[in-house]
Design a protein around this motif. Structure first.
Motif, PDB file in Angstrom:
ATOM      1  N   MET A   1      27.383  46.751  42.842  1.00 49.78           N
ATOM      2  CA  MET A   1      26.380  46.776  43.911  1.00 49.78           C
ATOM      3  C   MET A   1      26.028  48.226  44.255  1.00 49.78           C
ATOM      4  N   THR A   2      24.738  48.513  44.301  1.00 50.64           N
ATOM      5  CA  THR A   2      24.268  49.848  44.647  1.00 50.64           C
ATOM      6  C   THR A   2      24.371  50.077  46.150  1.00 50.64           C
ATOM      7  N   ILE A   3      24.941  51.209  46.531  1.00 47.74           N
ATOM      8  CA  ILE A   3      25.036  51.571  47.943  1.00 47.74           C
ATOM      9  C   ILE A   3      23.879  52.508  48.278  1.00 47.74           C
ATOM     10  N   LEU A   4      23.163  52.178  49.343  1.00 47.88           N
ATOM     11  CA  LEU A   4      22.014  52.978  49.757  1.00 47.88           C
ATOM     12  C   LEU A   4      22.402  53.869  50.929  1.00 47.88           C
ATOM     13  N   ASN A   5      22.401  55.185  50.695  1.00 47.66           N
ATOM     14  CA  ASN A   5      22.620  56.134  51.788  1.00 47.66           C
ATOM     15  C   ASN A   5      21.395  56.117  52.689  1.00 47.66           C
ATOM     16  N   THR A   6      21.614  55.867  53.964  1.00 50.41           N
ATOM     17  CA  THR A   6      20.517  55.504  54.864  1.00 50.41           C
ATOM     18  C   THR A   6      20.469  56.410  56.085  1.00 50.41           C
ATOM     19  N   LEU A   7      19.248  56.783  56.463  1.00 49.09           N
ATOM     20  CA  LEU A   7      18.997  57.606  57.646  1.00 49.09           C
ATOM     21  C   LEU A   7      18.193  56.789  58.653  1.00 49.09           C
ATOM     22  N   ILE A   8      18.584  56.863  59.924  1.00 55.38           N
ATOM     23  CA  ILE A   8      17.843  56.213  61.003  1.00 55.38           C
ATOM     24  C   ILE A   8      17.147  57.287  61.820  1.00 55.38           C
ATOM     25  N   VAL A   9      15.830  57.147  62.019  1.00 60.05           N
ATOM     26  CA  VAL A   9      15.061  58.127  62.778  1.00 60.05           C
ATOM     27  C   VAL A   9      14.350  57.418  63.926  1.00 60.05           C
ATOM     28  N   ASP A  10      14.714  57.763  65.151  1.00 62.46           N
ATOM     29  CA  ASP A  10      14.122  57.146  66.341  1.00 62.46           C
ATOM     30  C   ASP A  10      14.403  58.052  67.527  1.00 62.46           C
ATOM     31  N   ASP A  11      13.435  58.207  68.421  1.00 63.47           N
ATOM     32  CA  ASP A  11      13.653  59.074  69.570  1.00 63.47           C
ATOM     33  C   ASP A  11      14.448  58.395  70.684  1.00 63.47           C
ATOM     34  N   GLU A  12      14.744  57.097  70.541  1.00 61.22           N
ATOM     35  CA  GLU A  12      15.498  56.369  71.555  1.00 61.22           C
ATOM     36  C   GLU A  12      16.928  56.138  71.063  1.00 61.22           C
ATOM     37  N   PRO A  13      17.935  56.762  71.688  1.00 60.32           N
ATOM     38  CA  PRO A  13      19.320  56.580  71.259  1.00 60.32           C
ATOM     39  C   PRO A  13      19.762  55.123  71.254  1.00 60.32           C
ATOM     40  N   ALA A  14      19.300  54.345  72.231  1.00 62.35           N
ATOM     41  CA  ALA A  14      19.687  52.932  72.281  1.00 62.35           C
ATOM     42  C   ALA A  14      19.150  52.170  71.072  1.00 62.35           C
ATOM     43  N   ALA A  15      17.950  52.530  70.635  1.00 63.35           N
ATOM     44  CA  ALA A  15      17.370  51.871  69.465  1.00 63.35           C
ATOM     45  C   ALA A  15      18.156  52.219  68.210  1.00 63.35           C
ATOM     46  N   ILE A  16      18.578  53.469  68.097  1.00 64.14           N
ATOM     47  CA  ILE A  16      19.391  53.884  66.946  1.00 64.14           C
ATOM     48  C   ILE A  16      20.707  53.125  66.921  1.00 64.14           C
ATOM     49  N   GLU A  17      21.349  53.042  68.066  1.00 62.15           N
ATOM     50  CA  GLU A  17      22.638  52.359  68.127  1.00 62.15           C
ATOM     51  C   GLU A  17      22.507  50.887  67.765  1.00 62.15           C
ATOM     52  N   GLY A  18      21.481  50.235  68.319  1.00 58.88           N
ATOM     53  CA  GLY A  18      21.290  48.820  68.024  1.00 58.88           C
ATOM     54  C   GLY A  18      21.038  48.561  66.548  1.00 58.88           C
ATOM     55  N   LEU A  19      20.214  49.406  65.928  1.00 55.21           N
ATOM     56  CA  LEU A  19      19.928  49.229  64.512  1.00 55.21           C
ATOM     57  C   LEU A  19      21.154  49.547  63.662  1.00 55.21           C
ATOM     58  N   ARG A  20      21.892  50.587  64.028  1.00 57.21           N
ATOM     59  CA  ARG A  20      23.097  50.937  63.261  1.00 57.21           C
ATOM     60  C   ARG A  20      24.118  49.799  63.287  1.00 57.21           C
ATOM     61  N   LEU A  21      24.295  49.165  64.449  1.00 61.23           N
ATOM     62  CA  LEU A  21      25.229  48.043  64.539  1.00 61.23           C
ATOM     63  C   LEU A  21      24.807  46.893  63.628  1.00 61.23           C
ATOM     64  N   ARG A  22      23.517  46.656  63.530  1.00 60.97           N
ATOM     65  CA  ARG A  22      23.028  45.598  62.641  1.00 60.97           C
ATOM     66  C   ARG A  22      23.230  45.989  61.172  1.00 60.97           C
ATOM     67  N   LEU A  23      22.933  47.254  60.868  1.00 65.04           N
ATOM     68  CA  LEU A  23      23.053  47.706  59.481  1.00 65.04           C
ATOM     69  C   LEU A  23      24.502  47.720  59.007  1.00 65.04           C
ATOM     70  N   ASP A  24      25.436  47.871  59.939  1.00 64.89           N
ATOM     71  CA  ASP A  24      26.854  47.887  59.569  1.00 64.89           C
ATOM     72  C   ASP A  24      27.309  46.569  58.958  1.00 64.89           C
ATOM     73  N   THR A  25      26.545  45.507  59.159  1.00 62.98           N
ATOM     74  CA  THR A  25      26.929  44.202  58.604  1.00 62.98           C
ATOM     75  C   THR A  25      26.470  44.034  57.156  1.00 62.98           C
ATOM     76  N   PHE A  26      25.715  45.015  56.628  1.00 63.39           N
ATOM     77  CA  PHE A  26      25.224  44.922  55.256  1.00 63.39           C
ATOM     78  C   PHE A  26      26.036  45.862  54.368  1.00 63.39           C
ATOM     79  N   PRO A  27      26.804  45.319  53.425  1.00 66.18           N
ATOM     80  CA  PRO A  27      27.678  46.169  52.603  1.00 66.18           C
ATOM     81  C   PRO A  27      26.918  47.152  51.715  1.00 66.18           C
ATOM     82  N   GLN A  28      25.639  46.864  51.409  1.00 66.34           N
ATOM     83  CA  GLN A  28      24.876  47.760  50.541  1.00 66.34           C
ATOM     84  C   GLN A  28      24.276  48.947  51.302  1.00 66.34           C
TER      85      GLN A  28
END
Length: 273
Positions: A1-28
């Protein structure tokens, strides 16, 4: 399985945190960086060369589109836009974003976006198209900033087609993008944060504010007749006077719309020239 190094860009810290928590459930997906601005994102991109960016559009000083214009085509990662504003959808796909997610991001849609990214990043042809698109918009941006008369090919260049000049673009979540020709729209009325767009055959619902539609998207043929209503002038058959300088606007389909006193004079001036 290919692992994708991923960057989150958003001016709202809460939005970054929420998206990061969701992305943590995807092993890729491996989140390797977070940025609150385009400047921060450029620094991270240059040092980390991510495979994927989840990119907000409306940010202070520079937008997500400004970030794309600064990317080197050969180093361009896959882009998934994440925004609260559906009206950017067409432009997002014009720059070959792989997907366009509306906030708050639903897990099902996020999974679809990641699956699409995995498919495209493994396909060299699709990747090449995306890189070519980034190069093209970068060139367009440079051309737009040139002084008038400096481009010898200005007269012979073909004008670029912009879909939003011809059609109202409606997208909401997982629903298909609807492209409604402006000439088919009879009137639009507001219901809170939603708009009901009425044609002869169907009514469409979109999330938007009436003022932003009038100021940013609707052509001049649309005029406001009430604080919650705009109408296409070409469909007005007659005005019936009421008391207190108000009117009823009777449309071609026999629909009757109230014209408030605040907007009555401007409407009559438009109709009578």
């Amino acid at each position: 399985m290919t692992i994708l190094n991923t960057l989150i860009v958003d001016d709202e810290p809460a939005a970054i945190e929420g998206l990061r928590l969701r992305l943590d459930t995807f092993p890729q997906i491996r989140v390797t960086g977070e940025a609150n601005s385009v400047a921060e994102a450029i620094t991270l991109i240059n040092t980390q060369t991510p495979d994927l960016i989840f990119l907000d559009i409306e940010m202070p000083e520079q937008s997500g589109f400004d970030l794309i214009r600064q990317l080197q085509p050969e180093l361009c990662p896959a882009i998934v836009f994440v925004t609260a504003f559906h009206q950017h959808a067409v432009k997002a796909f014009e720059v070959r974003a792989l997907d366009y997610l509306l906030k708050p991001v639903k897990m099902e849609r996020l999974a679809e976006a990641i699956a699409r990214v995995c498919e495209v990043t493994s396909n060299r042809a699709d990747k090449a198209q995306m890189l070519a698109a980034v190069a093209e918009i970068t060139k367009d941006q440079q051309g737009a900033s040139a002084e008038p008369g400096k481009n010898e090919n200005t007269e012979s260049a073909e004008p670029q087609y912009c879909i939003e000049r011809q059609k109202l673009v409606i997208q909401d979540g997982r629903n298909p993008i609807q492209l409604i020709p402006y000439q088919d729209i009879i009137w639009i009325d507001a219901a809170g944060d939603y708009m009901c767009v009425h044609t002869l055959v169907e009514t469409y619902v979109m999330r938007a504010r009436l003022k932003s539609l009038i100021d940013e998207r609707l052509p001049n043929v649309f005029v406001r007749i009430h604080k919650s209503t705009v109408v296409n002038l070409t469909y007005i058959e007659k005005l019936q006077p009421l008391c207190n300088s108000e009117y009823n606007a009777v449309l071609q389909n026999e629909k009757v719309l109230k014209v408030s006193r605040t907007y009555a004079r401007a409407l009559k001036l438009r109709l009578l020239g």
